[in-house]
Write an enzyme that holds these catalytic residues in place. Structure first.
Site, short mmCIF file in Angstrom:
data_model
loop_
_atom_site.label_atom_id
_atom_site.label_comp_id
_atom_site.label_asym_id
_atom_site.label_seq_id
_atom_site.Cartn_x
_atom_site.Cartn_y
_atom_site.Cartn_z
N SER A 128 37.97 37.83 39.39
CA SER A 128 38.14 38.32 38.02
C SER A 128 36.81 38.48 37.33
CB SER A 128 39.02 37.37 37.21
OG SER A 128 39.10 37.86 35.87
N LYS A 182 45.35 34.29 40.91
CA LYS A 182 44.78 35.46 40.23
C LYS A 182 45.87 36.24 39.50
CE LYS A 182 42.21 38.55 38.58
NZ LYS A 182 42.25 39.92 38.87
N HIS A 185 46.64 34.41 36.40
CA HIS A 185 45.51 34.68 35.50
C HIS A 185 45.77 36.00 34.76
CE1 HIS A 185 41.88 37.04 34.69
NE2 HIS A 185 41.25 35.90 34.43
N ASN A 186 46.16 37.02 35.50
CA ASN A 186 46.39 38.31 34.86
C ASN A 186 47.60 38.27 33.92
OD1 ASN A 186 44.27 39.16 36.48
ND2 ASN A 186 45.22 41.12 36.94
N GLU A 189 46.40 36.81 30.94
CA GLU A 189 45.56 37.86 30.30
C GLU A 189 46.46 38.79 29.47
OE1 GLU A 189 42.72 39.90 33.02
OE2 GLU A 189 43.74 41.74 32.47
N TYR A 190 47.59 39.19 30.03
CA TYR A 190 48.52 40.06 29.29
C TYR A 190 48.99 39.35 28.01
CZ TYR A 190 49.60 43.56 33.02
OH TYR A 190 49.57 44.57 33.95
C1 6PG Z 1 40.22 40.86 35.95
C2 6PG Z 1 41.22 41.86 35.47
C3 6PG Z 1 41.37 42.96 36.46
C4 6PG Z 1 41.98 44.24 35.89
C5 6PG Z 1 43.44 44.12 35.62
C6 6PG Z 1 43.93 45.06 34.58
O1 6PG Z 1 40.63 39.72 36.06
O2 6PG Z 1 39.07 41.21 36.19
O3 6PG Z 1 42.45 41.25 35.29
O4 6PG Z 1 42.05 42.47 37.56
O5 6PG Z 1 41.27 44.65 34.77
O6 6PG Z 1 44.06 44.42 36.83
O7 6PG Z 1 45.30 45.05 34.68
P1 6PG Z 1 46.25 46.13 34.04
O8 6PG Z 1 45.71 47.48 34.41
O9 6PG Z 1 47.57 45.84 34.64
O10 6PG Z 1 46.17 45.89 32.57
#
Ligand code: 6PG
Length: 476
Positions: A128, A182, A185-186, A189-190
């Site tokens: 990430s 990971k 993590h995403n 992130e959302y």
């Molecule tokens: C990271 C981000 C990376 C990417 C996402 C965006 O950790 O560096 O999460 O993996 O920017 O995949 O995800 P979306 O396109 O689904 O918003």
């Protein structure tokens, strides 16, 4: 001169990872499906370290020191299996293939098992931090065998971000554990992004503030508990003016949030494991709603708000309330994500150390934040902590902001501002702290229409009431 490590796939992420490795003194073999990209890479960055370029995959593999380490950086889904198969054909037992794309963890488990039979280590590795992170220090989440980490660990730790001298990289657990973490993590992130977006919307509608003014509020927040990469870039984005129109940049961007799949996978897995990751789910569905254009068009035309314009009188008080509600909701989202990791760790036999996950997310990654230190401390205090929210630090942090949180969610509902993530996080908080839930009624209903049985509060066993008969109770 054999290379220490190879990178195949020289799109921007792979290219930056290769440069990062070279800058840390590793001799790096590079390969790309089309050789012109490799040539361009050498022309642009060949001076930054020692690179060994190959035109064919055969030469690429032959240029690697044994046991070989080949990092695959191709876009998830885009022929990943084909690349891995071709590499595996050329490799020998003991060699290591590392997949650093955002692969879905069941695919990683499948690939790991298949290659293990041939003696090859397959490491699904979350990375990430975007392009910048790949170059200057990402957060790295490798799965796979312990043996593979012995070879990979020093190298990956050297190129990862560091916080207080500690690398943001650790062995997560076997097979798909790295890609799973990971993925979560995403998902977080959302949730984090949705919560920030709701806070922005509340400030805009509640205060009638301009994006630039709200940007200043976020910049201020970034000096306190909320300090994080996402808050920082939010302040930056909100301060930005579109050079073409002179309007606030955020106002010229279409309001449909896209997604590539990791959030959806997280929610699907939450459903599979029965873990209520409501913050992540609401955030993912909020993106779906934003893109549901026919429904939005129909809704815009037909559905009244029945509210007057929101008039907040105490500006400073409202800003502080939104800040506290944001922090509390964020704690809930992280708490839910860590619950999901705990449940998966048991389900898939991964033995993941949650405190270590919070530690490697402190730097490099998109959700890096000051308060991750608090999460690590919480799991250090109690490694099996059932509920992060119940750690004394978080209990205090959330209860300090509780009244503010309720005011914000109530105000939003009363004034017709959608806050799915704020509201659902508060509902989760009230649900998880409840002495008794109305789930008892649901059990009774299930027993009524389907004889699904229920358990009693006063004695062991399962029971069924003869609802359409004399309503006596029998053992279920
Ligand atoms: C990271 C981000 C990376 C990417 C996402 C965006 O950790 O560096 O999460 O993996 O920017 O995949 O995800 P979306 O396109 O689904 O918003």
């Amino acid at each position: 001169q054999l290379a220490d490590v190879g990178v195949t796939g020289l799109a921007v992420m792979g290219l930056n990872l290769a440069r990062n490795l070279a800058r840390h003194g590793h001799k790096v073999a590079v390969h790309n499906r089309t050789y012109t990209r490799t040539e361009k890479f050498l022309a642009d960055h060949g001076e930054e370290g020692t690179f060994v370029a190959s035109e064919s995959l055969e030469d690429f593999v032959a240029s690697l020191e044994r046991p070989r380490v080949a990092i695959v950086m191709v876009k998830a889904g885009m022929g990943t299996d084909a690349v891995i198969d071709a590499l595996a054909e050329l490799m020998e037992p003991g060699d290591i293939i590392v997949d650093t794309g955002n692969a879905h963890f069941p695919d990683t488990i499948r690939r790991e098992h298949a290659l293990r039979e041939r003696g090859i280590h397959f490491v699904g590795c979350g990375v990430s931090g975007g392009e910048e992170g790949a170059l200057n220090g990402p957060s790295i989440m490798p799965g796979g065998t312990v043996e593979s980490y012995e070879r990979l660990g020093p190298m990956l730790e050297s190129i990862s971000a560091h916080v207080d001298g500690v690398p943001c990289c650790t062995h997560v657990g076997p097979d798909g554990a790295g890609h799973f973490v990971k993925m979560v993590h995403n998902g977080i992130e959302y949730a984090d992004m949705q919560l920030i977006a709701e806070a922005y919307d509340l400030l805009r509608k509640g205060l009638g503030a301009t994006p630039a003014e709200i940007g200043e509020i976020f910049a201020e927040w970034n000096t306190g508990d909320l300090e994080s990469y996402l808050i920082e870039i939010t302040a930056d984005v909100l301060a930005h003016t579109d050079p073409e129109t002179g309007q606030a940049f955020v106002d010229i961007v279409q309001d449909q949030a896209e997604q590539k799949g990791t959030g959806r996978w997280t929610v699907q897995n939450g459903l599979d494991l029965g873990v209520p990751i409501t913050g992540i789910a609401e955030a993912t569905f909020a993106r779906s709603l934003s893109g549901s254009l026919p429904q939005r068009e129909a809704g815009r035309r037909a559905l009244p708000a029945k509210t007057a314009a929101w008039e907040v009188t105490d500006r400073e008080g409202f800003i502080d309330d939104v800040r506290r509600a944001l922090y509390a909701s964020k704690v809930v989202a992280y708490s839910q994500g860590f619950d999901q990791i705990a449940a998966a760790s048991v389900e898939y036999d991964w033995n993941i150390d949650r405190g270590a996950m919070a530690r490697i997310w402190r730097g490099g990654c998109i959700i890096r934040a000051r308060f991750l230190d608090r999460i690590t401390e919480a799991y250090e205090r109690e490694p099996d902590l059932a509920l992060l929210l119940a750690d004394p630090y978080f209990t205090d942090a959330v209860s300090d902001g509780l009244e503010a949180w309720r005011r914000v969610v109530a105000g939003a509902a009363q004034n017709g501002v959608p806050t799915p993530a704020f509201s659902s996080s508060l509902a989760y908080y009230d649900g998880v702290r409840s002495e008794r839930l109305p789930a008892a009624l649901i059990q009774a209903q299930r027993d009524f229409f389907g004889a699904h049985t229920y358990r009693r509060t006063d004695r062991e066993g399962s029971f069924h009431t003869l609802w359409s008969g004399d309503r006596s109770e029998i053992a279920g």
